[in-house]
Design a protein around this motif. Structure first.
Motif, PDB file in Angstrom:
ATOM      1  N   SER A 102      60.020  17.106   8.245  1.00 41.89           N
ATOM      2  CA  SER A 102      59.300  17.007   9.564  1.00 41.89           C
ATOM      3  C   SER A 102      58.014  17.975   9.505  1.00 41.89           C
ATOM      4  CB  SER A 102      60.296  17.760  10.720  1.00 41.89           C
ATOM      5  OG  SER A 102      60.528  19.141  10.148  1.00 41.89           O
ATOM      6  N   VAL A 103      57.092  17.898  10.267  1.00 34.29           N
ATOM      7  CA  VAL A 103      55.892  18.739  10.425  1.00 34.29           C
ATOM      8  C   VAL A 103      55.650  18.715  12.057  1.00 34.29           C
ATOM      9  CG1 VAL A 103      54.425  16.726   9.991  1.00 34.29           C
ATOM     10  CG2 VAL A 103      53.535  18.939   9.481  1.00 34.29           C
ATOM     11  N   SER A 104      55.095  20.058  12.094  1.00 34.21           N
ATOM     12  CA  SER A 104      54.833  20.272  13.575  1.00 34.21           C
ATOM     13  C   SER A 104      53.713  21.765  13.279  1.00 34.21           C
ATOM     14  CB  SER A 104      56.084  20.860  14.402  1.00 34.21           C
ATOM     15  OG  SER A 104      56.497  22.079  13.730  1.00 34.21           O
ATOM     16  N   GLY A 105      53.064  21.746  14.518  1.00 34.94           N
ATOM     17  CA  GLY A 105      52.126  22.915  14.708  1.00 34.94           C
ATOM     18  C   GLY A 105      50.977  22.715  15.420  1.00 34.94           C
ATOM     19  N   ALA A 106      50.189  23.879  15.600  1.00 34.35           N
ATOM     20  CA  ALA A 106      48.765  23.544  16.311  1.00 34.35           C
ATOM     21  C   ALA A 106      47.899  24.273  15.224  1.00 34.35           C
ATOM     22  CB  ALA A 106      49.006  24.517  17.347  1.00 34.35           C
ATOM     23  N   MET A 107      46.453  24.597  15.846  1.00 33.98           N
ATOM     24  CA  MET A 107      45.471  25.062  14.931  1.00 33.98           C
ATOM     25  C   MET A 107      46.003  26.546  14.259  1.00 33.98           C
ATOM     26  SD  MET A 107      41.555  25.390  15.893  1.00 33.98           S
ATOM     27  CE  MET A 107      41.976  26.167  17.658  1.00 33.98           C
ATOM     28  N   GLU A 108      46.623  27.345  15.149  1.00 36.60           N
ATOM     29  CA  GLU A 108      47.002  28.807  14.606  1.00 36.60           C
ATOM     30  C   GLU A 108      47.969  28.649  13.705  1.00 36.60           C
ATOM     31  OE1 GLU A 108      47.081  27.741  17.824  1.00 36.60           O
ATOM     32  OE2 GLU A 108      48.779  28.400  18.654  1.00 36.60           O
ATOM     33  N   GLY A 109      49.068  27.850  13.860  1.00 33.91           N
ATOM     34  CA  GLY A 109      50.221  27.751  13.014  1.00 33.91           C
ATOM     35  C   GLY A 109      50.894  26.605  12.724  1.00 33.91           C
ATOM     36  N   ALA A 110      51.510  26.312  11.526  1.00 34.45           N
ATOM     37  CA  ALA A 110      52.123  25.067  11.452  1.00 34.45           C
ATOM     38  C   ALA A 110      53.379  25.031  10.505  1.00 34.45           C
ATOM     39  CB  ALA A 110      51.140  24.094  10.789  1.00 34.45           C
ATOM     40  N   LYS A 111      54.121  24.442  10.636  1.00 28.27           N
ATOM     41  CA  LYS A 111      55.624  24.412   9.742  1.00 28.27           C
ATOM     42  C   LYS A 111      55.789  22.821   9.120  1.00 28.27           C
ATOM     43  CE  LYS A 111      60.376  25.500   9.885  1.00 28.27           C
ATOM     44  NZ  LYS A 111      61.492  25.934  10.764  1.00 28.27           N
ATOM     45  N   ILE A 112      56.247  22.925   8.044  1.00 34.80           N
ATOM     46  CA  ILE A 112      56.595  21.905   7.221  1.00 34.80           C
ATOM     47  C   ILE A 112      58.020  21.939   6.848  1.00 34.80           C
ATOM     48  CG2 ILE A 112      56.171  20.489   5.396  1.00 34.80           C
ATOM     49  CD1 ILE A 112      53.283  21.427   5.143  1.00 34.80           C
ATOM     50  N   SER A 113      58.789  21.087   6.996  1.00 35.02           N
ATOM     51  CA  SER A 113      60.103  21.180   6.575  1.00 35.02           C
ATOM     52  C   SER A 113      60.505  20.009   5.368  1.00 35.02           C
ATOM     53  CB  SER A 113      61.365  20.987   7.636  1.00 35.02           C
ATOM     54  OG  SER A 113      61.447  22.271   8.330  1.00 35.02           O
ATOM     55  N   LEU A 114      61.161  20.333   4.345  1.00 32.48           N
ATOM     56  CA  LEU A 114      61.301  19.427   3.281  1.00 32.48           C
ATOM     57  C   LEU A 114      62.577  19.271   2.668  1.00 32.48           C
ATOM     58  CD1 LEU A 114      58.294  21.244   2.611  1.00 32.48           C
ATOM     59  CD2 LEU A 114      57.875  19.300   1.284  1.00 32.48           C
ATOM     60  N   ILE A 115      63.172  18.633   1.894  1.00 33.73           N
ATOM     61  CA  ILE A 115      64.337  18.644   1.168  1.00 33.73           C
ATOM     62  C   ILE A 115      63.991  18.280  -0.296  1.00 33.73           C
ATOM     63  CG2 ILE A 115      66.124  18.140   3.164  1.00 33.73           C
ATOM     64  CD1 ILE A 115      66.136  15.161   2.155  1.00 33.73           C
ATOM     65  N   LEU A 116      64.513  19.047  -1.265  1.00 33.87           N
ATOM     66  CA  LEU A 116      64.437  19.022  -2.572  1.00 33.87           C
ATOM     67  C   LEU A 116      65.773  18.291  -3.179  1.00 33.87           C
ATOM     68  CD1 LEU A 116      62.999  22.352  -3.461  1.00 33.87           C
ATOM     69  CD2 LEU A 116      61.662  20.253  -2.405  1.00 33.87           C
ATOM     70  N   ARG A 117      65.954  17.188  -4.006  1.00 31.78           N
ATOM     71  CA  ARG A 117      67.112  16.718  -4.565  1.00 31.78           C
ATOM     72  C   ARG A 117      67.002  16.468  -5.989  1.00 31.78           C
ATOM     73  NH1 ARG A 117      68.488  18.193  -0.135  1.00 31.78           N
ATOM     74  NH2 ARG A 117      69.263  17.086   1.467  1.00 31.78           N
ATOM     75  N   ASP A 118      68.002  16.681  -6.784  1.00 24.57           N
ATOM     76  CA  ASP A 118      67.937  16.614  -8.377  1.00 24.57           C
ATOM     77  C   ASP A 118      69.538  16.404  -8.703  1.00 24.57           C
ATOM     78  OD1 ASP A 118      67.611  16.689 -11.205  1.00 24.57           O
ATOM     79  OD2 ASP A 118      65.542  16.668 -10.386  1.00 24.57           O
ATOM     80  N   PHE A 119      69.783  15.847  -9.559  1.00 22.86           N
ATOM     81  CA  PHE A 119      71.072  15.896 -10.217  1.00 22.86           C
ATOM     82  C   PHE A 119      71.498  17.109 -10.936  1.00 22.86           C
ATOM     83  CE2 PHE A 119      71.106  11.333  -9.092  1.00 22.86           C
ATOM     84  CZ  PHE A 119      72.315  11.359  -8.275  1.00 22.86           C
ATOM     85  N   ARG A 120      70.251  17.773 -11.491  1.00 29.89           N
ATOM     86  CA  ARG A 120      70.373  19.104 -12.339  1.00 29.89           C
ATOM     87  C   ARG A 120      69.944  20.192 -11.337  1.00 29.89           C
ATOM     88  NH1 ARG A 120      66.810  19.750 -15.832  1.00 29.89           N
ATOM     89  NH2 ARG A 120      65.556  18.215 -14.912  1.00 29.89           N
ATOM     90  N   THR A 121      70.609  21.079 -11.368  1.00 32.04           N
ATOM     91  CA  THR A 121      70.306  22.322 -10.751  1.00 32.04           C
ATOM     92  C   THR A 121      69.014  23.025 -11.134  1.00 32.04           C
ATOM     93  OG1 THR A 121      72.723  23.085 -10.171  1.00 32.04           O
ATOM     94  CG2 THR A 121      70.732  24.758  -9.758  1.00 32.04           C
ATOM     95  N   GLU A 122      68.816  22.669 -12.433  1.00 27.36           N
ATOM     96  CA  GLU A 122      67.644  23.154 -13.116  1.00 27.36           C
ATOM     97  C   GLU A 122      66.254  22.414 -12.526  1.00 27.36           C
ATOM     98  OE1 GLU A 122      65.074  25.662 -15.013  1.00 27.36           O
ATOM     99  OE2 GLU A 122      67.383  25.963 -15.000  1.00 27.36           O
ATOM    100  N   GLY A 123      66.871  20.910 -12.419  1.00 28.81           N
ATOM    101  CA  GLY A 123      65.501  20.035 -11.902  1.00 28.81           C
ATOM    102  C   GLY A 123      65.142  20.680 -10.568  1.00 28.81           C
ATOM    103  N   LEU A 124      65.978  21.130  -9.720  1.00 29.36           N
ATOM    104  CA  LEU A 124      65.915  21.515  -8.341  1.00 29.36           C
ATOM    105  C   LEU A 124      64.893  22.851  -8.411  1.00 29.36           C
ATOM    106  CD1 LEU A 124      69.113  21.891  -5.949  1.00 29.36           C
ATOM    107  CD2 LEU A 124      66.918  20.378  -5.804  1.00 29.36           C
ATOM    108  N   LYS A 125      65.206  23.766  -9.507  1.00 26.66           N
ATOM    109  CA  LYS A 125      64.200  24.672  -9.570  1.00 26.66           C
ATOM    110  C   LYS A 125      62.795  24.373 -10.061  1.00 26.66           C
ATOM    111  CE  LYS A 125      68.200  27.805 -11.223  1.00 26.66           C
ATOM    112  NZ  LYS A 125      68.845  28.939 -12.150  1.00 26.66           N
ATOM    113  N   GLU A 126      62.860  23.526 -10.873  1.00 23.96           N
ATOM    114  CA  GLU A 126      61.496  22.813 -11.107  1.00 23.96           C
ATOM    115  C   GLU A 126      60.652  22.343 -10.021  1.00 23.96           C
ATOM    116  OE1 GLU A 126      62.767  20.090 -14.190  1.00 23.96           O
ATOM    117  OE2 GLU A 126      63.283  21.527 -15.606  1.00 23.96           O
ATOM    118  N   LYS A 127      61.323  21.716  -9.241  1.00 22.72           N
ATOM    119  CA  LYS A 127      60.900  21.114  -8.131  1.00 22.72           C
ATOM    120  C   LYS A 127      60.224  22.401  -7.043  1.00 22.72           C
ATOM    121  CE  LYS A 127      62.797  16.692  -7.961  1.00 22.72           C
ATOM    122  NZ  LYS A 127      63.149  16.746  -9.638  1.00 22.72           N
ATOM    123  N   ALA A 128      61.147  23.176  -6.809  1.00 18.90           N
ATOM    124  CA  ALA A 128      60.579  24.493  -5.992  1.00 18.90           C
ATOM    125  C   ALA A 128      59.340  25.007  -6.698  1.00 18.90           C
ATOM    126  CB  ALA A 128      61.873  25.491  -5.904  1.00 18.90           C
TER     127      ALA A 128
END
Length: 411
Positions: free
Chosen positions: A269-295
């Motif tokens: 999801s993404v929402s906002g206006a000129m002064e502020g916005a927010k992006i929500s994402l999900i990160l997925r990987d079978f390896r926990t280390e892969g999650l850290k790499e994506k972050a």
């Protein structure tokens, strides 16, 4: 049995039980309690005297042991009551295509929605079966009302057939699984099980002992707002900043470009206006280390974009959602092996699989209740072309019964 798995399923799917990630309550929607009350009433009617619905929306129930052995482990069977917020679950009108003879299935409520054999090869294994779909204007709810119906039907069968010996069986029905809160307030001490099985999988014969590891990411952007007529050299539009961040996400690391054991970064999801916005994402990987790499990759992308907007600021919050249950289940191989044997005894060739997603079982495993996932028979989850067959649900019922027998035999 006084009720069939199909009649139960058809009764459950017409109740709207969608969860809501924006709600702060547990359960996230009161309408999930309507199904919870129905399930408790039905459990009590078939003789499960201790069935109860707690204030958080969990249904707990017990099928007492009927064996003289005192070392049979307590097994939990679990399914979730909510349906996904991805597509409408209001006014579900299921149709049953009896003795399906192949070919594409055009849904009667929206002729533009077609379940195509070319895109759903599992339909080839359903010739002669009874295939259940929605009318195309809503999702069906096989995820996971098929699991509910299967556990309920197996419970009645075991109660009506005391010659089938089994240990104590605990039943757990959860709310809010689809928004990753399914076991947030479950009382494991009250549940009192040694391990469990979720009935929340797809193709008949499948046992899944591996899930994604999962995190969520929330980016909050504070821009520089000013009248557009006087914006030269001053404005830093938070909407544009958010768009630039999304545009820089790797195109080969999205759900639609990955498969198998590939992970992804997915804006939800993404929402906002000129002064502020927010992006929500999900990160997925079978390896926990892969999650850290994506972050880390996400942090790099944000820094690159924000460098062009010196007057703006941001925050990035990474939240753990669940971890790959294989890390736990590898220490309890008999739980999976008995499920494989139960599937075989129920007349299927077992297939061991990995889930490109999660289940309540992933979090339960890390909470101390090892819990792989067994097929429930549904397909095309979270969509208007979702479907399931009566015969595959019946196979799941048989698998539950065989599992109960196996744990008693091998105690």
């Amino acid at each position: 049995m006084t009720d069939t798995v199909t009649s139960r399923f058809l009764r459950y799917v017409v109740l709207d039980t969608q969860s809501d990630a924006s709600s702060p309550t547990q359960p996230s929607t009161a309408k999930q309690l309507d199904l919870g009350r129905m399930l408790v009433s039905e459990l009590q009617a078939i003789g499960v005297n201790d069935a109860e619905l707690d204030k958080y929306g969990y249904v707990y129930a017990t099928i007492p042991s009927n064996t003289g052995k005192n070392n049979v482990p307590v097994v939990c069977f679990c399914a979730h009551m909510d349906t996904a917020p991805d597509f409408s679950g209001t006014g579900v009108r299921p149709q049953v295509i009896r003795n399906y003879q192949g070919g594409d299935i055009t849904l009667p409520g929206d002729a533009s929605r077609i379940i195509k054999m070319a895109e759903h090869p599992e339909l080839k294994n359903q010739i002669g079966n009874d295939v259940i779909t929605s009318d195309g204007t809503t999702l069906l709810g096989a995820d996971d009302k098929a699991g509910l119906a299967e556990i309920m039907t197996a419970a009645e069968f075991l109660l009506n057939n005391p010659d089938i010996k089994h240990g104590t069986i605990r039943i757990l029905f959860t709310p809010d699984e689809e928004i990753a809160r399914g076991v947030a307030k479950v009382d494991l001490q009250k549940l009192g099980a040694d391990f469990g099985y979720t009935l929340d999988g797809e193709t008949a014969g499948t046992i899944e002992d591996e899930t994604f590891s999962a995190d969520s990411a929330d980016i909050t952007i504070r821009g520089v707002a000013i009248h557009p007529g006087f914006a030269y050299g001053k404005m830093e539009n938070a909407i544009r900043i958010a768009g630039n961040i999304i545009a820089k996400l790797p195109k080969d690391m999205t759900p639609e470009t990955t498969k198998g054991r590939d992970g992804f970064i997915h804006p939800t999801s993404v929402s906002g206006a000129m002064e502020g916005a927010k992006i929500s994402l999900i990160l997925r990987d079978f390896r926990t280390e892969g999650l850290k790499e994506k972050a880390k990759l996400l942090e790099t992308i944000i820094a690159e974009v924000m460098a062009d907007y010196p007057g703006s600021s941001h925050t990035l919050k990474i939240t753990e959602q669940y971890r790959n249950m294989k890390e736990v289940l590898d220490h309890h191989p008999d739980i999976v092996e008995n499920a494989i044997e139960a599937i075989r005894r129920a007349g299927m060739s077992p297939v061991r699989g990995s889930i490109r997603g999660g289940t309540d079982g992933a979090r339960l495993s890390f909470m101390g209740l090892p819990c792989p996932n067994i097929f429930a028979g549904g397909h095309a989850f979270h969509s208007p072309i979702e479907w399931v067959s009566s015969q595959d649900m019946e196979r799941a019922v048989k698998t539950i019964v065989e599992l109960a027998k196996l744990w008693e035999e091998r105690a």
